[in-house]
Scaffold this motif. Structure first.
Motif, PDB file in Angstrom:
ATOM      1  N   SER A   1       0.759  -1.250   0.017  1.00  0.00           N
ATOM      2  CA  SER A   1      -0.084   0.060   0.185  1.00  0.00           C
ATOM      3  C   SER A   1       0.678   1.311   0.028  1.00  0.00           C
ATOM      4  CB  SER A   1      -0.844   0.065   1.154  1.00  0.00           C
ATOM      5  OG  SER A   1      -1.996  -1.167   1.224  1.00  0.00           O
TER       6      SER A   1
ATOM      7  N   TYR B   1      -7.012   3.705  -6.689  1.00  0.00           N
ATOM      8  CA  TYR B   1      -6.114   3.092  -7.200  1.00  0.00           C
ATOM      9  C   TYR B   1      -5.195   2.185  -6.257  1.00  0.00           C
ATOM     10  CZ  TYR B   1      -1.228   3.403  -9.067  1.00  0.00           C
ATOM     11  OH  TYR B   1      -0.134   3.138  -9.826  1.00  0.00           O
ATOM     12  N   VAL B   2      -5.257   2.577  -4.811  1.00  0.00           N
ATOM     13  CA  VAL B   2      -4.432   1.672  -4.185  1.00  0.00           C
ATOM     14  C   VAL B   2      -5.048   0.398  -3.633  1.00  0.00           C
ATOM     15  CG1 VAL B   2      -3.383   1.271  -1.831  1.00  0.00           C
ATOM     16  CG2 VAL B   2      -3.463   3.594  -2.666  1.00  0.00           C
TER      17      VAL B   2
ATOM     18  N   TYR C   1      -4.547  -1.579  -6.982  1.00  0.00           N
ATOM     19  CA  TYR C   1      -3.009  -2.190  -6.907  1.00  0.00           C
ATOM     20  C   TYR C   1      -3.053  -3.175  -5.938  1.00  0.00           C
ATOM     21  CZ  TYR C   1       1.826  -1.901  -6.230  1.00  0.00           C
ATOM     22  OH  TYR C   1       3.256  -2.543  -6.391  1.00  0.00           O
TER      23      TYR C   1
ATOM     24  N   PHE D   1       1.083   6.465  -7.065  1.00  0.00           N
ATOM     25  CA  PHE D   1       0.008   7.247  -7.407  1.00  0.00           C
ATOM     26  C   PHE D   1       0.475   8.564  -7.697  1.00  0.00           C
ATOM     27  CE2 PHE D   1      -3.469   9.960  -6.050  1.00  0.00           C
ATOM     28  CZ  PHE D   1      -4.456   9.852  -7.137  1.00  0.00           C
TER      29      PHE D   1
ATOM     30  N   ALA E   1       2.228   1.607  -3.410  1.00  0.00           N
ATOM     31  CA  ALA E   1       1.128   2.173  -4.435  1.00  0.00           C
ATOM     32  C   ALA E   1       0.875   3.756  -4.353  1.00  0.00           C
ATOM     33  CB  ALA E   1      -0.213   1.401  -3.982  1.00  0.00           C
ATOM     34  N   LEU E   2       0.954   4.111  -3.051  1.00  0.00           N
ATOM     35  CA  LEU E   2       0.615   5.501  -2.657  1.00  0.00           C
ATOM     36  C   LEU E   2       1.752   6.353  -3.262  1.00  0.00           C
ATOM     37  CD1 LEU E   2      -0.481   5.349   1.068  1.00  0.00           C
ATOM     38  CD2 LEU E   2      -1.921   6.357  -0.998  1.00  0.00           C
TER      39      LEU E   2
END
Length: 459
Positions: free
Chosen positions: A142, A265-266, A269, A149, A145-146
């Motif tokens: 996570s 988005y996260v 992912y 993004f 992914a942040l």
């Protein structure tokens, strides 16, 4: 002989079929069937481990290996064999096992189910369990992914200071940092501190973030924050991780767009990278978790003004312990009702009364409300707090005085309004609460590696 990570084997077992190599890790379980046995081995590189097959006539120390306890560390040499017709699609047939360290009867995590409370007391070992292995793997993915993004959206990553001389929320419940002997009984003076004034651990990087947003356009910070409240709840800790973007030329609804896109988005992912972990949580932690997360990614978030939300809640006041009326803060039970009963999905509540929000939030024309919003999600409540920032110098000065703050403490923050001010917005998301949401874990202490809470700093 090179050790192969289990994650590489699981990605492409066909590439290792029939090959002789080495694996190593920690024993999850051992089954001894006298002439042959099985070890569930995990090396931390993958949520799912590797089944190691032991033949008694091939392993010289077979008896010792089969008496290993959970948590013991070993290295095995052997050959991978594909078994597509079996429950396990492949297995590792060992011809040599080296015992690196065997656990004794004092090992605190036994085969029988160990409570979460006990595991918190053994935080240094709990990542070896399936549950916490999955939690912290999801936490890692996570975080990545942040970053991905915001990088794709053109944000600059800012390393903001952890030490601060001011509290951006004005709450005053901060950890003081001192070089003096605070237990000596002597009267301590701020001017005698190393930095010549009282210094605290930062509860937020927002103020510094605004400075950089008003020169670089879009920035975000991601790091630890500290709050000194003596609060023992399932959603609060004294040290937590905080992501705080700030965006020049963004108004409140632009801000909401970024938050919604970020959350989706996260989660998408994680669907791609953590399928096994999410399925585990859905089966053993929160039934229906996958459906809940799909509901987030597949639907637009609701957007409702504070005034509208209060009207909806007032009609159902008989259901609440805390009755609602315009001007009150929205409690957890109200957040749950809005997200789980009324809208059945995440909800942005915006335009709150100015009396219950921070001084830096932009005052609306009605002089009663500010351009603030909270993102509420089912099961957790508030996930993000956000606002359009007050960019008008005179209005901000008035708000600082109105709340009894010292203008001199915010001199440089005010100067940002004098030197090229523009409309801008930002938000903060408690990263740990987000991990609670996507894993289904009910206590924030169980999604932080070493939680810091009142009367708890064991490690």
């Amino acid at each position: 002989m090179k050790k192969i990570d289990i994650v590489e084997i699981r990605k492409q077992p066909e590439a290792f079929d029939g090959k002789h190599f080495k694996v190593g890790g920690w024993v999850r379980s051992v089954r001894d069937l006298k002439t042959f046995g099985f070890i569930d081995l995990n090396d931390g590189t993958s949520f799912k481990g590797l089944q190691v097959v032991l033949n008694s006539d091939q392993i010289a120390n077979y008896a010792d290996v089969c008496h290993l306890n959970t948590g013991s560390s070993i290295v095995c040499e052997g050959t991978l064999k594909l078994t597509p017709e079996a429950k396990q699609p492949f297995e590792f047939v060992a011809d040599k096992v080296e015992i690196l360290s065997s656990t004794d009867e004092g090992y605190p995590i036994q085969k029988k189910k160990t409570s979460l409370e006990v595991l918190r007391e053994q935080a240094y070992l709990r990542p070896r369990t399936n549950l916490f292995n999955a939690v912290f793997r999801v936490r890692s993915e996570s975080a990545f992914a942040l970053h991905q993004f915001f990088n794709k959206q053109g944000f600059v990553y800012l390393h903001a200071p952890i030490l601060t001389a001011s509290d951006c929320e004005g709450a005053g419940e901060l950890f003081r940092v001192s070089t003096q002997d605070i237990y000596s009984g002597k009267k301590l003076r701020p001017e005698d501190e190393l930095m010549g004034k009282s210094v605290f651990l930062s509860p937020s990087c927002q103020l510094e973030g605004e400075a950089f947003a008003l020169s670089m356009g879009k920035i975000y910070t991601f790091g630890p924050s500290f709050r000194a409240e003596n609060s023992n709840t399932v959603k609060h800790v004294n040290e937590f991780w905080h992501i705080e973007p700030e965006m020049a030329f963004y108004e409140l609804f632009d801000n909401m767009d970024v938050m919604e896109a970020m959350v989706k988005y996260v989660i998408n992912y994680l669907f791609d990278k953590c399928k096994d972990e999410l399925e585990f949580f859905d089966s053993f932690v929160e039934a229906g978790l996958l459906a809940k997360l799909r509901n987030v990614t597949d639907n637009e978030f609701a957007r409702v003004s504070y005034t509208e939300a209060i009207e909806v809640l007032k009609k159902n006041n008989d259901k609440f312990e805390y009755k609602v009326d315009w001007g009150c803060d929205i409690q957890t039970e109200h957040e749950k009702y809005l997200t789980e009963v009324v809208y059945k999905k995440p909800v942005f509540v915006y335009d709150y009364p100015k009396e219950i929000k921070a001084f830096y939030m932009r005052l609306n024309e009605d002089n009663k409300t500010v351009r603030a919003t909270d993102l509420l999600v089912p099961g957790i409540g508030e996930l993000c707090g956000a606002s359009e920032r007050e960019e008008r110098y005179d209005v901000l000065v008035d708000r600082i005085h109105e709340l009894g703050l010292k203008e001199e403490d915010y001199w440089w923050f005010l100067n940002l309004r004098r030197f090229g001010s523009v409309k801008h917005s930002g938000f903060g998301m408690g990263f740990d609460r987000f991990i609670m949401y996507v894993t289904g874990m009910k206590n924030i202490r169980d999604v932080i590696p070493f939680p810091r809470t009142p009367n708890n700093c064991l490690f």
